[in-house]
Design a protein around this motif. Structure first.
Motif, PDB file in Angstrom:
ATOM      1  N   HIS A  71       1.114   9.528  -5.524  1.00 46.21           N
ATOM      2  CA  HIS A  71       0.738   8.934  -4.238  1.00 46.21           C
ATOM      3  C   HIS A  71      -0.534   9.598  -3.696  1.00 46.21           C
ATOM      4  CE1 HIS A  71       1.218   7.076  -0.265  1.00 46.21           C
ATOM      5  NE2 HIS A  71       0.813   8.257   0.191  1.00 46.21           N
ATOM      6  N   ILE A  72      -0.548  10.919  -3.745  1.00 46.94           N
ATOM      7  CA  ILE A  72      -1.727  11.664  -3.274  1.00 46.94           C
ATOM      8  C   ILE A  72      -2.940  11.302  -4.120  1.00 46.94           C
ATOM      9  CG2 ILE A  72      -2.724  13.980  -3.030  1.00 46.94           C
ATOM     10  CD1 ILE A  72       0.264  14.897  -2.496  1.00 46.94           C
ATOM     11  N   ALA A  73      -2.761  11.257  -5.431  1.00 44.37           N
ATOM     12  CA  ALA A  73      -3.868  10.941  -6.338  1.00 44.37           C
ATOM     13  C   ALA A  73      -4.428   9.554  -6.062  1.00 44.37           C
ATOM     14  CB  ALA A  73      -3.400  11.044  -7.787  1.00 44.37           C
ATOM     15  N   ARG A  74      -3.563   8.574  -5.843  1.00 46.34           N
ATOM     16  CA  ARG A  74      -4.033   7.201  -5.567  1.00 46.34           C
ATOM     17  C   ARG A  74      -4.889   7.161  -4.307  1.00 46.34           C
ATOM     18  NH1 ARG A  74       1.090   5.903  -7.196  1.00 46.34           N
ATOM     19  NH2 ARG A  74       1.857   5.758  -5.050  1.00 46.34           N
ATOM     20  N   ARG A  75      -4.457   7.845  -3.258  1.00 45.87           N
ATOM     21  CA  ARG A  75      -5.203   7.821  -1.985  1.00 45.87           C
ATOM     22  C   ARG A  75      -6.548   8.513  -2.126  1.00 45.87           C
ATOM     23  NH1 ARG A  75      -7.419   5.712   2.003  1.00 45.87           N
ATOM     24  NH2 ARG A  75      -7.207   6.646   4.049  1.00 45.87           N
TER      25      ARG A  75
END
Length: 169
Positions: A71-75
């Motif tokens: 999730h962090i990587a996508r953002r």
């Protein structure tokens, strides 16, 4: 940390002769370690942590940690000039790691500066998993782990890291 026991206690495991050497300095022998003894509250808390650890669904927990890291990587990957990787190899690793890299000349911020801003502002985000100081991976990036996050923390972390790295400088 991952066993989620008290900070003031731990487990001593290993070769019998070395454990025995430590035991000699514990109660009731009152060797040099008397001043560092562990209280009964910590013993019970450690026992509870170990019992919980044995019952825990480690595979499901790992998948949740990976999901938070992704999730962090996508953002953060939506910022131009950013390269993001999620390392999930579990062997020898206690948590998935999100590595975020960039050219400091392009973004106008170094890994050390980003780490300091994240730690010294609200919400405070303490980085980890990258060695060095607080998850800083030199001037070219930062890294963070997801295992100590509570459900929903990944949204807060993703948004704050995005804000810091995408700010105009």
């Amino acid at each position: 940390k991952v066993i989620r026991g008290p900070q003031s206690a731990g487990l001593l495991l290993g070769r019998k002769d070395l454990v025995q050497a430590a035991w000699v300095h514990s109660a009731p022998h009152h060797g040099y370690a008397r001043g560092m003894k562990v209280g009964r509250e910590e013993v019970v808390a450690m026992l509870t942590a170990v019992e919980s650890w044995v019952k825990r669904d480690h595979e499901a927990e790992w998948k949740e940690w990976v999901s938070r890291a992704e999730h962090i990587a996508r953002r953060v990957s939506k910022i131009p000039g950013i390269t993001v990787a999620v390392r999930t190899e579990s062997e020898g690793r206690s948590s998935p790691v999100v590595s975020i890299r960039w050219d400091p000349a392009v973004l106008g911020i170094t890994g050390a500066e980003a780490s300091d801003i994240l730690y010294n502002s609200e919400p405070r985000i303490a980085l980890g998993g990258g060695g060095g100081r607080g998850g800083q991976t030199g001037d070219t990036g930062i890294s963070l782990t997801s295992s100590m996050m509570a459900p929903g923390d990944e949204k807060i972390v993703a948004e704050r890291v995005y804000q810091v790295l995408s700010a105009k400088r």
